[in-house]
Design an enzyme around this catalytic site. Structure first.
Site, PDB file in Angstrom:
ATOM      1  N   GLY A 248       0.809  -1.206   0.000  1.00  0.00           N
ATOM      2  CA  GLY A 248       0.000   0.000   0.000  1.00  0.00           C
ATOM      3  C   GLY A 248       0.851   1.268   0.000  1.00  0.00           C
ATOM      4  O   GLY A 248       1.112   1.835  -1.051  1.00  0.00           O
TER       5      GLY A 248
ATOM      6  N   HIS B  12       1.266  -6.966 -11.486  1.00  0.00           N
ATOM      7  CA  HIS B  12       1.741  -6.585 -10.155  1.00  0.00           C
ATOM      8  C   HIS B  12       1.532  -7.706  -9.142  1.00  0.00           C
ATOM      9  O   HIS B  12       2.358  -7.916  -8.262  1.00  0.00           O
ATOM     10  CB  HIS B  12       0.991  -5.324  -9.720  1.00  0.00           C
ATOM     11  CG  HIS B  12       1.573  -4.635  -8.537  1.00  0.00           C
ATOM     12  ND1 HIS B  12       2.823  -4.061  -8.534  1.00  0.00           N
ATOM     13  CD2 HIS B  12       1.073  -4.413  -7.286  1.00  0.00           C
ATOM     14  CE1 HIS B  12       3.067  -3.518  -7.355  1.00  0.00           C
ATOM     15  NE2 HIS B  12       2.023  -3.715  -6.582  1.00  0.00           N
TER      16      HIS B  12
ATOM     17  N   SER C  97       4.868  -5.452  -3.542  1.00  0.00           N
ATOM     18  CA  SER C  97       4.616  -4.032  -3.636  1.00  0.00           C
ATOM     19  C   SER C  97       5.273  -3.277  -2.475  1.00  0.00           C
ATOM     20  O   SER C  97       6.479  -3.427  -2.265  1.00  0.00           O
ATOM     21  CB  SER C  97       3.103  -3.779  -3.701  1.00  0.00           C
ATOM     22  OG  SER C  97       2.831  -2.471  -4.127  1.00  0.00           O
ATOM     23  N   TYR C  98       4.529  -2.488  -1.694  1.00  0.00           N
ATOM     24  CA  TYR C  98       5.145  -1.755  -0.593  1.00  0.00           C
ATOM     25  C   TYR C  98       5.607  -2.698   0.525  1.00  0.00           C
ATOM     26  O   TYR C  98       6.357  -2.286   1.412  1.00  0.00           O
ATOM     27  CB  TYR C  98       4.202  -0.690  -0.032  1.00  0.00           C
ATOM     28  CG  TYR C  98       4.940   0.345   0.797  1.00  0.00           C
ATOM     29  CD1 TYR C  98       5.655   1.371   0.173  1.00  0.00           C
ATOM     30  CD2 TYR C  98       4.965   0.270   2.185  1.00  0.00           C
ATOM     31  CE1 TYR C  98       6.356   2.300   0.921  1.00  0.00           C
ATOM     32  CE2 TYR C  98       5.665   1.201   2.936  1.00  0.00           C
ATOM     33  CZ  TYR C  98       6.361   2.218   2.300  1.00  0.00           C
ATOM     34  OH  TYR C  98       7.073   3.132   3.040  1.00  0.00           O
TER      35      TYR C  98
ATOM     36  N   ASP D 171       3.721  -5.400 -15.269  1.00  0.00           N
ATOM     37  CA  ASP D 171       3.389  -4.405 -14.254  1.00  0.00           C
ATOM     38  C   ASP D 171       4.138  -3.113 -14.556  1.00  0.00           C
ATOM     39  O   ASP D 171       5.359  -3.119 -14.716  1.00  0.00           O
ATOM     40  CB  ASP D 171       3.791  -4.939 -12.873  1.00  0.00           C
ATOM     41  CG  ASP D 171       3.634  -3.914 -11.766  1.00  0.00           C
ATOM     42  OD1 ASP D 171       2.766  -3.032 -11.890  1.00  0.00           O
ATOM     43  OD2 ASP D 171       4.377  -4.009 -10.771  1.00  0.00           O
TER      44      ASP D 171
END
Length: 456
Positions: A84, A429, A180-181, A377
């Site tokens: 996020g 992603h 991701s984060y 992605d």
């Protein structure tokens, strides 16, 4: 000490040990999921979910969901985290990527995922940090002061207390994975565990390594690689590409300049109505948008992949009977569960510019480290990841080669000293969402520490 006193002492220790085991079993029994609404029958594995307090004074508690593996009684334990920052591991990892179930389009039922990762390991999903999904804090200001440092500290406190509740997993091979984060979350939490374990002969949290996918890693190299991906895939103009390279350097500040932000808006307009998480597939209802934040790492701040599965999760986890089955709603009041917290994302307080120093420390420590990347992605693209890995300047042990499944190239891999890199063709992603079979193969080889399969 006399024999009688020694016997009394030993009896007290024995009784205390029995009490601890009984308390853990009681807590596990309370958290056991009998069945989820709409769940297929005879799934063949046990599930648990509930809360673990991480800050008693502030009233912060993290929600978890454990899916056990039917593989063996000694299968490893894997913690999965989404990013996020502010997005739910239940919404994404558990429900549309690696978990045992998928949610039906009506939001009322579940069906089995044939490529679920609990075929190989016990899976622990945590909504992380407090304020995400069902995780909560009784101190409202916590939602406006979250950041990397406190998130990692809460994660470590969660694990300490969770292993007390589930002592059967102590000293079991333990890995952390995410995307991701979580490219920040995973190495930061791994570093805390590694440092706490130093000098401990037989640590309860037996961390063996970590794996991250399409992971935010290093601000400068991530930006350079992202702009290059946009340009080489025809998503932006020559002039926008060259201007982005000049304006968005991150060399003197963690935050993008106003000129950089204007160019990012221009790049969004040039790319048009595509799904940036998967550039060759149509977005759900053809409504993909760039979201710009005022802070931090990626100012446009994409949310997670949206081929409509996110909507199914929102419908399912907001059903009262589902929340009750998960032991998720502690107040009994109507609770609105969301896939991501905009508040946390907007007010994130600290985000180090680079994870590379942590990589260097943990590579030296001998942890197993794998990095993977779906190549469609455009949010954290394969070029960004390659630039970040290249910055580590690791010696190559096995040079770039294609890996195969069923006679077809499914990606490429390179083995460095201390790190393995793997790409997955046609994956966006969320690699396990787009290429579930290939993602499971990747996971199996990561657990074994073996190279990706070559053509026979």
């Amino acid at each position: 000490m006399g024999r009688r006193e020694a016997a009394i002492c030993c009896s007290a220790v024995f009784l205390a040990a029995i009490w601890v085991v009984a308390a853990a079993e009681s807590d596990q029994g309370r958290d056991r999921i009998a069945a989820l609404p709409g769940q297929p029958s005879a799934v063949g594995f046990d599930q648990y979910s509930g809360y673990v307090a991480v800050d008693d004074k502030a009233g912060r508690a993290l929600f978890y969901w454990l899916v056990e593996s039917p593989a063996s009684a000694t299968a490893p334990l894997v913690l999965w985290l989404n990013g996020g920052p502010g997005c739910s591991s239940i919404a994404y990892g558990a429900s549309e990527e690696i978990g045992p179930f998928r949610i039906r389009s009506d939001g009322l039922g579940l069906f089995l995922n044939p490529f679920a990762w609990n075929r190989e390991a016990n899976l622990l999903f945590v909504e992380y940090p407090a304020g995400v999904g069902f995780s909560y804090s009784n101190t409202s200001s916590d939602l406006y002061t979250a950041g990397d440092q406190r998130t990692a500290a809460d994660g470590y406190q969660f694990l300490l207390r969770w292993f007390e509740r589930f002592p059967q997993f102590k000293r079991r091979d333990f890995f952390i994975a995410g995307e991701s984060y979580a490219g920040h979350y995973v190495p930061q939490l791994s570093q805390l565990i590694y440092r706490a374990n130093k000098g401990v002969k037989d640590p309860s949290i037996n961390l063996k390594g970590f794996m991250v996918g399409n992971a935010v890693t290093d601000d400068f190299h991530d930006y350079v690689g992202t702009f290059e991906y946009w340009w080489t895939h025809g998503l932006i103009s020559d002039s926008t590409y060259h201007n982005l390279r000049i304006a968005c350097t991150f060399e003197s500040s963690e935050h993008p300049s106003e000129a950089c932000l204007r160019l990012l808006d221009l790049a969004a307009a040039e790319q048009g109505n595509i799904d940036p998480y998967s550039i060759f597939t149509p977005p759900c209802n053809v409504t993909a948008t760039f979201r710009r934040r005022s802070r931090g790492h990626y100012p446009w701040m994409y949310r997670a992949y949206d081929p409509c599965t996110e909507r199914y999760a929102t419908a399912y986890y907001n059903r009262p009977e589902v929340q009750e089955a998960l032991h998720a709603n502690v107040t009994g009041l109507r609770y609105k569960w969301e896939t991501c917290s905009d508040t946390l994302g907007n007010y994130w307080t600290d985000s180090p510019r680079s994870m590379l120093p942590i990589y260097q420390e943990l590579i030296m420590a001998g942890l197993r480290i794998w990095v993977f990347s779906g190549d469609t992605d455009s949010v954290v693209p394969v070029t960004a990841t390659r630039y970040s890995i290249d910055a580590l300047k690791l010696p190559s042990l096995v040079d770039w080669y294609p890996w195969y499944n069923k006679g077809k190239v499914r990606g490429w891999s390179q083995v460095y000293k201390g790190l393995t890199f793997v790409t997955i063709t046609g994956a966006g992603h969320e690699v396990p969402l787009h290429r579930p079979e290939e993602a499971l193969i990747l996971f199996m080889h990561f657990l074994k520490g073996s190279q990706m399969p070559r053509q026979s």
